[in-house]
Design a protein around this motif. Structure first.
Motif, PDB file in Angstrom:
ATOM      1  N   LEU A  93       0.736  -1.163  -0.027  1.00  0.00           N
ATOM      2  CA  LEU A  93       0.022  -0.156  -0.030  1.00  0.00           C
ATOM      3  C   LEU A  93       0.782   1.434   0.148  1.00  0.00           C
ATOM      4  O   LEU A  93       0.352   2.450   0.132  1.00  0.00           O
ATOM      5  N   ASP A 124      -0.259   5.139  -0.500  1.00  0.00           N
ATOM      6  CA  ASP A 124      -0.754   5.305  -2.005  1.00  0.00           C
ATOM      7  C   ASP A 124      -1.911   5.537  -2.460  1.00  0.00           C
ATOM      8  O   ASP A 124      -3.024   4.939  -2.477  1.00  0.00           O
ATOM      9  N   THR A 170      -3.649   7.009  -4.674  1.00  0.00           N
ATOM     10  CA  THR A 170      -3.958   6.738  -5.947  1.00  0.00           C
ATOM     11  C   THR A 170      -5.079   5.509  -6.077  1.00  0.00           C
ATOM     12  O   THR A 170      -5.944   5.302  -6.993  1.00  0.00           O
ATOM     13  N   ARG A 171      -4.800   4.724  -5.095  1.00  0.00           N
ATOM     14  CA  ARG A 171      -5.423   3.270  -4.954  1.00  0.00           C
ATOM     15  C   ARG A 171      -6.714   3.538  -3.934  1.00  0.00           C
ATOM     16  O   ARG A 171      -6.569   3.723  -2.919  1.00  0.00           O
ATOM     17  N   ASP A 172      -7.907   2.922  -4.309  1.00  0.00           N
ATOM     18  CA  ASP A 172      -8.969   2.952  -3.331  1.00  0.00           C
ATOM     19  C   ASP A 172      -8.848   2.040  -2.536  1.00  0.00           C
ATOM     20  O   ASP A 172      -9.381   2.144  -1.328  1.00  0.00           O
ATOM     21  N   ASP A 173      -8.109   0.922  -2.537  1.00  0.00           N
ATOM     22  CA  ASP A 173      -7.943  -0.220  -1.622  1.00  0.00           C
ATOM     23  C   ASP A 173      -7.162   0.608  -0.593  1.00  0.00           C
ATOM     24  O   ASP A 173      -7.281  -0.057   0.674  1.00  0.00           O
TER      25      ASP A 173
END
Length: 489
Positions: A228, A243, A245-248
Motif C-alpha cells: 500500500l 498510495d 491513488t488506490r481505492d484499496d
C-alpha cells in the motif's frame, strides 16, 4: 484590626479572571458543605466536596459553597465555560454549565493551595477562545496509560480542555487494535486502558482528539502493508506514504480509523494529519500523484488536489461517525481544482516554507482554526529540527495571544485581532517526541509546566494583565493538584 485586614488580597489562580473586585479579607474554611439545586451541577458539587475533604477540609455546615445557574440577565450565561464567584461568609458560584462550574471551582482550589484562603469579593471570567489544547506525541515515544491518567488532571486544572493524542507515527503505533494487531508496537496502550483514558478525559471536561496521521507518517503501519506504499519517480516505495491513488489503500486507512474510533465514544473531533506526505516543495516529482490527479480532476490538477481529495473523503468518513475533522495546515489550500471541505478545521502550526498558504487564505475560505504556533509552543524532545524548549519568558516577550500565528517566511506578521471571529477556535501546546530518549515522562511533565500554563493564561484571556514575574509567582504558589479519583458514573 485582624491579620486578614492588614493583608492586601490577591486572587491567585491560573488563568486569572477578567474581573476581580476584591473587598478585603478572606474566606477561610473549616468545615464546608457544597450544595446545589441544579441537577446538572450536582456532579461538580460532589467533586468539589470530595476535593476539599482531600485537602483536609471536612464536610459540615460552618461554611457553604453553593453552585447555581446565573440569572437570565447575567452575561456569563452566554458562554459555556463562563462563571462568576461571590465570596463572603459563604461562596456562591454561578455557571450555566458543568464546565463553567468546574472552571470556577478550580479557581477556588487554586487560592486554597496558594494561600490557604479565598479572597472576599467577586470575580467573573469567560474564555477568549473556546479551546485551549494540549497535543502529545505518544507514538514516537511510549507514554504509559498511568502517566496519561496523571497528566489529564494537571491539564484540566489550568483550563486546558482539549487533549490531542497522537497515536501513530513512522516509529510506532501505540494503541491496541482488534482488526490490525500486526501494526501495533510492543509498547502500547491497551484498548481497555484507552477506554479508561477516554472516560477520565470526559469526566474532566476535556475533549479527547485522536490523532491518526495519514496519508503520511505511516511508516510503522505500512511496514506490515508494503503493497500500500506510494511509489517514488524511480519506482521505489516511499516507506511512510500511503498510495492515495488506490481505492484499496484509502479503504484500509478508513478501516484503521474505524478500529481506533471505537475506543473514543465521547470524542467530537479527530486530527487526520494531511501533513508531510511527500516533499511538498517537489510534489511534481511524484508523477503517480500528478497522473492520478489529472485523470480524476482534469489537466490543471496537481498532487495537491489528490491530497485534498483524500482529506475531503476522509473527513466525510469521520463525519458519518460523528467526528469533525481537522488537519495540519502545511499541505492544505494548495490545490488548483479541488477545494478543501470548508468543514475541515486547520491546525495551524507553521509557515516555514514560502509555498505554504498564508493564514489569510484560510480566513477567506472560512475554515475553523486552532493556533499551534510551533516557534512558541512546540516542546520537541532533544530540541531537534532547530527547536528549543518553550519558556514562559519567550511567550511573554512575544506578547502572544490566540490570534498571533507564526510569521510568513519574509517576516510578515500573521495576526487576528480581537474581538476574535468564531472561526478562531483556540490554541494548543505540543509535545513532539523526536528524540524519544531525550527526556523521561516525568521530565517532560516538569518541563512543560510553566510554558503550558503561560499559554493557558494567555489563551483564556486573549493575553494577560499579569507581568511575567507575577505570572511566575502565581504559577509557583498554586503548585499542582493532588492526585484524585474520577467521579463515579
Amino acid at each position: 484590626m485582624t491579620a486578614d485586614a492588614e493583608i492586601s488580597p490577591r486572587w491567585l489562580a491560573i488563568p486569572q479572571p477578567q474581573l476581580a473586585a476584591l473587598t478585603g479579607g478572606f474566606w477561610r474554611p473549616n468545615a464546608v458543605r457544597v450544595v446545589t439545586d441544579e441537577p446538572s451541577l450536582s456532579a461538580e458539587a460532589l467533586r468539589l466536596e470530595r476535593e476539599l475533604a482531600e485537602r483536609g477540609i471536612p464536610g459540615g455546615d460552618r461554611q457553604i459553597v453553593r453552585l447555581r445557574r446565573p440569572a437570565e440577565t447575567e452575561a456569563e450565561g452566554d458562554v459555556a465555560e463562563a462563571f462568576s464567584i461571590d465570596v463572603d461568609d459563604d461562596i456562591e458560584v454561578r455557571a450555566s454549565t458543568p464546565e463553567g462550574a468546574f472552571r470556577a471551582t478550580r479557581q477556588v482550589l487554586h487560592n486554597l493551595r496558594a494561600q490557604g484562603a479565598v479572597p472576599r469579593g467577586r470575580v467573573r471570567s469567560a474564555p477568549a477562545v473556546p479551546e485551549r489544547g494540549f497535543h502529545l506525541d505518544a507514538a514516537r515515544k511510549h507514554f504509559a496509560a498511568a502517566w496519561i491518567l496523571e497528566l489529564l488532571p494537571v491539564l484540566a486544572d489550568v483550563g486546558i480542555n482539549s487533549f490531542q493524542w497522537h497515536l501513530s507515527e513512522n516509529e510506532g503505533f501505540r494503541i491496541g487494535s482488534d482488526s490490525f494487531a500486526e501494526v501495533v508496537s510492543p509498547l502500547h496502550v491497551s484498548r481497555a486502558e484507552a477506554r479508561k483514558i477516554a472516560d477520565a478525559a470526559a469526566d474532566l471536561h476535556i475533549d479527547l482528539v485522536p490523532s491518526l496521521d495519514m496519508p503520511g507518517h505511516l511508516g510503522h503501519v505500512l511496514a506490515s502493508r508494503p503493497e500500500l506504499r506510494l511509489a517514488a519517480s524511480d519506482g521505489r516505495p516511499i516507506d511512510h506514504a500511503l498510495d492515495i491513488t488506490r481505492d484499496d489503500a484509502v479503504a484500509f486507512a478508513h478501516m484503521l480509523i474505524d478500529d481506533v474510533a471505537r475506543l473514543f465514544p465521547h470524542s467530537t473531533r479527530w486530527n487526520l494529519g494531511g501533513d508531510e506526505f511527500v516533499d511538498f516543495a517537489r510534489i511534481d516529482d511524484y508523477p503517480v500523484l500528478q497522473q492520478a490527479a489529472r485523470e480524476r480532476f482534469g489537466e490543471q490538477a496537481t498532487g495537491f488536489d489528490l491530497l485534498t481529495d483524500f482529506v475531503n473523503r476522509t473527513a466525510v468518513h469521520l463525519r458519518e461517525r460523528g467526528l469533525a475533522a481537522r488537519v495540519w495546515n502545511d499541505g492544505m489550500l494548495r490545490g488548483q481544482v479541488v477545494a478543501l471541505d470548508p468543514q475541515v478545521a486547520l491546525a495551524w502550526w507553521t509557515n516555514w516554507h514560502a509555498g505554504m498558504s498564508p493564514l489569510s487564505a484560510a480566513l477567506t475560505a472560512g475554515h475553523e482554526l486552532v493556533n499551534f504556533h510551533d516557534t512558541l509552543f512546540y516542546y520537541v524532545l532533544g530540541e531537534k529540527a532547530g527547536y528549543v524548549y518553550p519558556t514562559s519568558a519567550r511567550i511573554w516577550e512575544a506578547d502572544w495571544h490566540p490570534g498571533l500565528f507564526p510569521a510568513l517566511t519574509d517576516g510578515t506578521r500573521q495576526e487576528i485581532a480581537q474581538p476574535y471571529p468564531s472561526s478562531l477556535r483556540g490554541s494548543a501546546f505540543s509535545v513532539w517526541s523526536d528524540d524519544a530518549d531525550a527526556q523521561s515522562a516525568e521530565q517532560v511533565l516538569a518541563g512543560i509546566r510553566s510554558p503550558l500554563r503561560a499559554m493557558a493564561e494567555r489563551a483564556w484571556n486573549g493575553g494577560s494583565q499579569l507581568a511575567l514575574a507575577e505570572f511566575r509567582e502565581v504559577d509557583e504558589r498554586i503548585g499542582v493538584p493532588a492526585p484524585s479519583t474520577p467521579l463515579a458514573p
